[in-house]
Structures are given as C-alpha cells and as structure tokens.
Design an enzyme around this catalytic site. Structure first.
Site, PDB file in Angstrom:
ATOM      1  N   CYS A   1       0.849  -1.402  -0.102  1.00 35.42           N
ATOM      2  CA  CYS A   1      -0.186   0.212   0.077  1.00 35.42           C
ATOM      3  C   CYS A   1       1.034   1.560  -0.183  1.00 35.42           C
ATOM      4  O   CYS A   1       0.448   2.055  -0.370  1.00 35.42           O
ATOM      5  CB  CYS A   1      -1.050  -0.453   1.698  1.00 35.42           C
ATOM      6  SG  CYS A   1      -1.967  -1.129   1.317  1.00 35.42           S
TER       7      CYS A   1
ATOM      8  N   HIS B   1      -2.971   7.692   2.858  1.00 35.76           N
ATOM      9  CA  HIS B   1      -3.193   6.424   2.561  1.00 35.76           C
ATOM     10  C   HIS B   1      -5.071   5.934   2.891  1.00 35.76           C
ATOM     11  O   HIS B   1      -5.124   5.928   3.406  1.00 35.76           O
ATOM     12  CB  HIS B   1      -1.781   5.561   2.709  1.00 35.76           C
ATOM     13  CG  HIS B   1      -3.079   3.957   1.904  1.00 35.76           C
ATOM     14  ND1 HIS B   1      -3.088   4.028   1.011  1.00 35.76           N
ATOM     15  CD2 HIS B   1      -3.034   2.602   2.651  1.00 35.76           C
ATOM     16  CE1 HIS B   1      -3.679   1.979   0.851  1.00 35.76           C
ATOM     17  NE2 HIS B   1      -4.295   1.325   2.145  1.00 35.76           N
TER      18      HIS B   1
ATOM     19  N   ASN C   1     -10.287   0.792  -0.508  1.00 37.85           N
ATOM     20  CA  ASN C   1      -9.261   1.096  -0.457  1.00 37.85           C
ATOM     21  C   ASN C   1      -8.072  -0.187  -1.519  1.00 37.85           C
ATOM     22  O   ASN C   1      -8.123  -1.148  -2.466  1.00 37.85           O
ATOM     23  CB  ASN C   1      -8.438  -0.443   0.832  1.00 37.85           C
ATOM     24  CG  ASN C   1      -6.723  -0.328   0.510  1.00 37.85           C
ATOM     25  OD1 ASN C   1      -6.011   0.323  -0.117  1.00 37.85           O
ATOM     26  ND2 ASN C   1      -5.884  -0.802   2.564  1.00 37.85           N
TER      27      ASN C   1
HETATM   28  O1  UT7 Z   1      -3.883  -0.725   3.120  1.00 36.60           O
HETATM   29  C1  UT7 Z   1      -3.153  -1.393   4.266  1.00 36.60           C
HETATM   30  C2  UT7 Z   1      -3.593  -2.815   4.959  1.00 36.60           C
HETATM   31  N1  UT7 Z   1      -4.922  -2.538   5.398  1.00 36.60           N
HETATM   32  C3  UT7 Z   1      -5.273  -2.285   6.155  1.00 36.60           C
HETATM   33  O2  UT7 Z   1      -4.600  -0.821   6.836  1.00 36.60           O
HETATM   34  C4  UT7 Z   1      -6.705  -2.189   7.111  1.00 36.60           C
HETATM   35  C5  UT7 Z   1      -6.669  -2.495   8.863  1.00 36.60           C
HETATM   36  N2  UT7 Z   1      -7.586  -2.741   9.693  1.00 36.60           N
HETATM   37  C6  UT7 Z   1      -9.206  -2.545   9.396  1.00 36.60           C
HETATM   38  O3  UT7 Z   1      -9.024  -1.400   8.797  1.00 36.60           O
HETATM   39  C7  UT7 Z   1      -9.859  -3.120  10.277  1.00 36.60           C
HETATM   40  O4  UT7 Z   1      -9.284  -4.338  11.124  1.00 36.60           O
HETATM   41  C8  UT7 Z   1     -10.677  -4.237   9.835  1.00 36.60           C
HETATM   42  C9  UT7 Z   1     -11.203  -3.128   8.910  1.00 36.60           C
HETATM   43  C10 UT7 Z   1     -10.137  -5.379   8.754  1.00 36.60           C
HETATM   44  C11 UT7 Z   1     -11.207  -4.355  10.824  1.00 36.60           C
HETATM   45  O5  UT7 Z   1     -12.077  -3.847  11.791  1.00 36.60           O
HETATM   46  P1  UT7 Z   1     -12.217  -3.983  13.100  1.00 36.60           P
HETATM   47  O6  UT7 Z   1     -12.463  -2.462  14.283  1.00 36.60           O
HETATM   48  O7  UT7 Z   1      -9.935  -4.273  13.363  1.00 36.60           O
HETATM   49  O8  UT7 Z   1     -12.792  -5.373  13.558  1.00 36.60           O
HETATM   50  P2  UT7 Z   1     -12.096  -6.508  14.325  1.00 36.60           P
HETATM   51  O9  UT7 Z   1     -10.652  -7.465  13.000  1.00 36.60           O
HETATM   52  O10 UT7 Z   1     -11.725  -6.711  15.776  1.00 36.60           O
HETATM   53  O11 UT7 Z   1     -13.379  -7.304  14.533  1.00 36.60           O
HETATM   54  C12 UT7 Z   1     -14.188  -7.232  15.161  1.00 36.60           C
HETATM   55  C13 UT7 Z   1     -15.632  -7.695  15.207  1.00 36.60           C
HETATM   56  C14 UT7 Z   1     -15.119  -9.065  15.666  1.00 36.60           C
HETATM   57  O12 UT7 Z   1     -16.216  -9.925  15.783  1.00 36.60           O
HETATM   58  P3  UT7 Z   1     -16.259 -10.578  17.736  1.00 36.60           P
HETATM   59  O13 UT7 Z   1     -14.818 -11.366  17.654  1.00 36.60           O
HETATM   60  O14 UT7 Z   1     -15.630  -9.130  18.092  1.00 36.60           O
HETATM   61  O15 UT7 Z   1     -17.738 -11.207  18.165  1.00 36.60           O
HETATM   62  C15 UT7 Z   1     -14.952  -9.647  14.245  1.00 36.60           C
HETATM   63  O16 UT7 Z   1     -15.359 -11.023  13.562  1.00 36.60           O
HETATM   64  O17 UT7 Z   1     -16.075  -7.420  14.319  1.00 36.60           O
HETATM   65  C16 UT7 Z   1     -16.193  -9.158  13.348  1.00 36.60           C
HETATM   66  N3  UT7 Z   1     -15.715  -8.555  11.515  1.00 36.60           N
HETATM   67  C17 UT7 Z   1     -17.151  -8.246  10.979  1.00 36.60           C
HETATM   68  N4  UT7 Z   1     -18.601  -8.296  10.754  1.00 36.60           N
HETATM   69  C18 UT7 Z   1     -18.978  -8.031  10.501  1.00 36.60           C
HETATM   70  C19 UT7 Z   1     -14.956  -8.302  11.403  1.00 36.60           C
HETATM   71  N5  UT7 Z   1     -15.103  -8.312   9.870  1.00 36.60           N
HETATM   72  C20 UT7 Z   1     -16.380  -8.062   9.820  1.00 36.60           C
HETATM   73  C21 UT7 Z   1     -17.140  -7.933   8.544  1.00 36.60           C
HETATM   74  N6  UT7 Z   1     -18.929  -7.859   8.881  1.00 36.60           N
HETATM   75  N7  UT7 Z   1     -16.502  -7.388   7.574  1.00 36.60           N
END
Ligand code: UT7
Length: 331
Positions: free
Chosen positions: A116, A256, A286
C-alpha cells in the site's frame, strides 16, 4: 544555480464501471452496511470484471486521461513507473506493456512494489530521477486490480479493497515547488500480518493451495490497524516537525485510504481540521497503490499553487512513511 525540485504537473485517473456496494457484499458474506460504514467509512468500491484485463488496463486508462488533459506527446515521456502490488503477470513487467500501449515508445519503464506504500515510495523514486537532472519527466502510475487477489468469502478483506488507478507527471521546477522532504520506513517483522502467501517464489501455487484459497491476500486486521495508526501518524508528525510546519501551514493531508478511522487518527495527531483531510474512501475503498493519485485527482480543482500537502501511507511488509510536497499549479 538553484536546485532542481520535482513537481507534480499533471494528474489523471481511472476506475472501472462496476460498483460493488455494501448491500451487494451483504449477499456474499456475513456482514452489513452499518458495520462496514462505521468500522471503515467505505460504502462502495469499483471492480474490473472483464476477463483477461489486468492492472495494466487500469494503468493505461489513467495514463491516457493524464495525457489527454495535459495534451502531451507520449513520445516525449522519458520514464514510466507503475507502482503496483498486483502486476499483470510474473516476469513481464506491467510498466513495459503500459508504456508501449500509451505510445511512450522512447521511455524506459519498471514496476515497483511496496504494497500500500507503493505510490508513496514511487513519488520518492520519480522525484529523485528529476532532481538528479538526468530526466525531464517521469510518469508515475499507481494501479491495482485488488479483486484479483481477494477472496470474496473472506469478510476481513473483501469489504475493504477495490480496483483503480491514478497517474501523475513529475517535472523539474525552479521555484522550489514539488517534493520537499520524505520520511520512509519499513519493518519486515510485519509481513506475517498482511500477505498473499502462495503464488510467489517461497510458495509457488499448487492445486491444494488453490483448493484452500491460499492464493488470496490475508490480513490480521487489528494488528495491521494498530501499526498503521501509530506509524503513519508518527511519520507525518516527524515530517511536520523537521520542516518547522505547524498545523496552520498544512493545506491538505493526503493519506492512504485503507480505513477512515486510521485517516482520522493521523489527522488528529497532526492537529488538522477535518476540512483539510482528503477523503474518497467511501467511493473506492482501499485501492492499494491507487489511493493517493485518486485523491489528488478528485481534489485537483481545489489545490492551489504553493499549497503544502502532507502525504502518508502504510502497508504490507510493513512499509510506511510520509512525504511533504508543495503543489505547483492552479487548475
Ligand atoms: O492498506 C493497508 C492495509 N490494511 C489496513 O490498513 C486495514 C487495517 N485494518 C482494518 O481496517 C480493520 O482492522 C478491519 C476493518 C479489517 C476490521 O475492523 P476491526 O474494527 O479491527 O474489527 P476486528 O477485526 O477487531 O473485529 C471486530 C468484530 C469481530 O467480532 P467479535 O470477535 O468481536 O465478535 C469480527 O469477527 O467484528 C467482526 N467482523 C465483522 N463483522 C461484520 C470482522 N469483519 C467483519 C465484517 N462484517 N466484514
């Protein structure tokens, strides 16, 4: 003799027509519009659906947009760099094909990949060629067909990424406009948290790997998120401090577009008002190497000669950094 600086003198962009909305994603994986919008800021992304068309298709369209807007002769282009994490194919460079297709027949060309951060690093590279005095112009294209490495059954990645391309032209400037400073970093310890493991030289693609979907990109979102917030904002603040810039001196933050919460956190650390923060993540998601030039393209009409722009990015590898650039023209 005054120092040659490297300024952006033209911009172009292209995104494919197909719009993948949060509502459509709700029918594909266990997710919903409210979760995606509140956690990422993304409403829709563009996807290149046509069979046989790869990243070069996007890159060519963005370059042609720039060439038409600026009315330049492609034969006069001296170097074409394609910043991409999703090259068309192995061995044959995407940039060579792109350069030939746009008529840049007198240019040399190469791809560069820093996930990225590819475009950010590409800005540094393009500027260095100009500052050296050896080249009169460099066409830098950021292009990615992320849909080619995304598993549309994995909700941790498929909601984030989209396809697109943007192009900028770097030319010499004798008013000290253009790239002023950069702070670029990397840490290979981060690669386990964001990668497409199979299909490269460590793990060539196998039938079993494909059956298990291991050819797709994987990320441990939370870890990537934390590292992105701290490193991107540290880099941007460092660039401000060592150039004696206050928040009032900054006209724009071009960060970004991976997650709106990461962008907001970076702007907060810099003390910037929200109206100085370029945002288009809601439309494209992204697009990896394309986010920064797509931002510049969308905001081009608002940019004024002399504006101080802080660029910042973070990506797989990990790679990250920040660039300070003075905008060089009124459009
Ligand atoms: O370009 C450079 C590289 N990429 C990035 O910079 C991305 C960086 N990461 C992120 O943007 C975020 O971590 C994500 C958007 C990928 C995920 O958001 P988060 O707030 O970090 O969520 P999480 O992975 O901590 O998950 C929180 C909850 C989980 O459920 P529980 O365990 O709390 O019950 C996940 O299973 O949200 C759940 N979850 C979802 N729910 C609905 C994870 N993905 C989804 C989804 N829809 N798509």
């Amino acid at each position: 003799m005054s120092k040659i600086s490297a300024a952006i003198t033209a911009v172009g962009a292209y995104v494919p027509d197909y719009v993948l909305t949060n509502q459509i994603l709700e029918t594909m994986v266990d997710t919903n519009d409210e979760w995606i919008t509140s956690r990422t800021g993304i409403k829709e992304r563009r996807i290149l659906k046509d069979e046989g068309k790869g990243t070069s298709y996007l890159a060519i369209k963005a370059a042609q947009d720039l060439i038409n807007k600026k009315n330049i002769d492609p034969k006069a282009i001296e170097l074409v760099i394609v910043a991409t994490a999703t090259p068309d194919m192995k061995a044959a460079s995407t940039a060579s094909f792109t350069a030939t297709e746009i008529g840049a027949v007198n240019a040399f060309s190469f791809d560069m990949d820093a996930a990225c951060s590819s475009f950010l690093y590409g800005m540094s590279t393009a500027a260095a060629y100009i500052e050296s005095g050896r080249y009169k112009n460099v066409l830098l294209i950021g292009a990615d067909k992320m849909s080619s490495i995304i598993n549309y059954k994995d909700r941790a990645t498929c909601i984030i990424f989209g396809d697109g391309a943007g192009a900028v032209l770097f030319e010499p400037n004798n008013e000290n406009l253009g790239l002023q400073d950069e702070y670029l970093r990397g840490d290979g310890n981060g690669r386990q948290f964001l990668q497409g493991t199979y299909g490269g030289s460590s793990y060539p693609i196998t039938e079993d790997a494909v059956k298990e979907g291991k050819q797709y990109a994987f990320q441990e979102g939370r870890t990537v998120f934390k590292n992105a917030v701290s490193n991107m904002s540290d880099a941007a603040v460092k660039v401000l401090e060592r150039n004696n810039l206050t928040k009032d001196d900054v006209a724009w933050l071009a960060a970004h577009q991976a997650n709106k919460r990461i962008i907001d956190a970076t702007a907060d650390r810099m003390g910037l008002d929200p109206e100085k923060v370029m945002i288009n993540i809601e439309k494209y998601g992204n697009t990896t190497s394309a986010t920064l030039p797509l931002l510049i393209n969308d905001y081009e009409s608002k940019l004024k000669k002399g504006d101080n722009i802080i660029f910042a990015a973070f990506g797989g590898g990990f790679n990250w950094g920040s660039i300070y650039l003075k905008w060089a023209y009124n459009s």
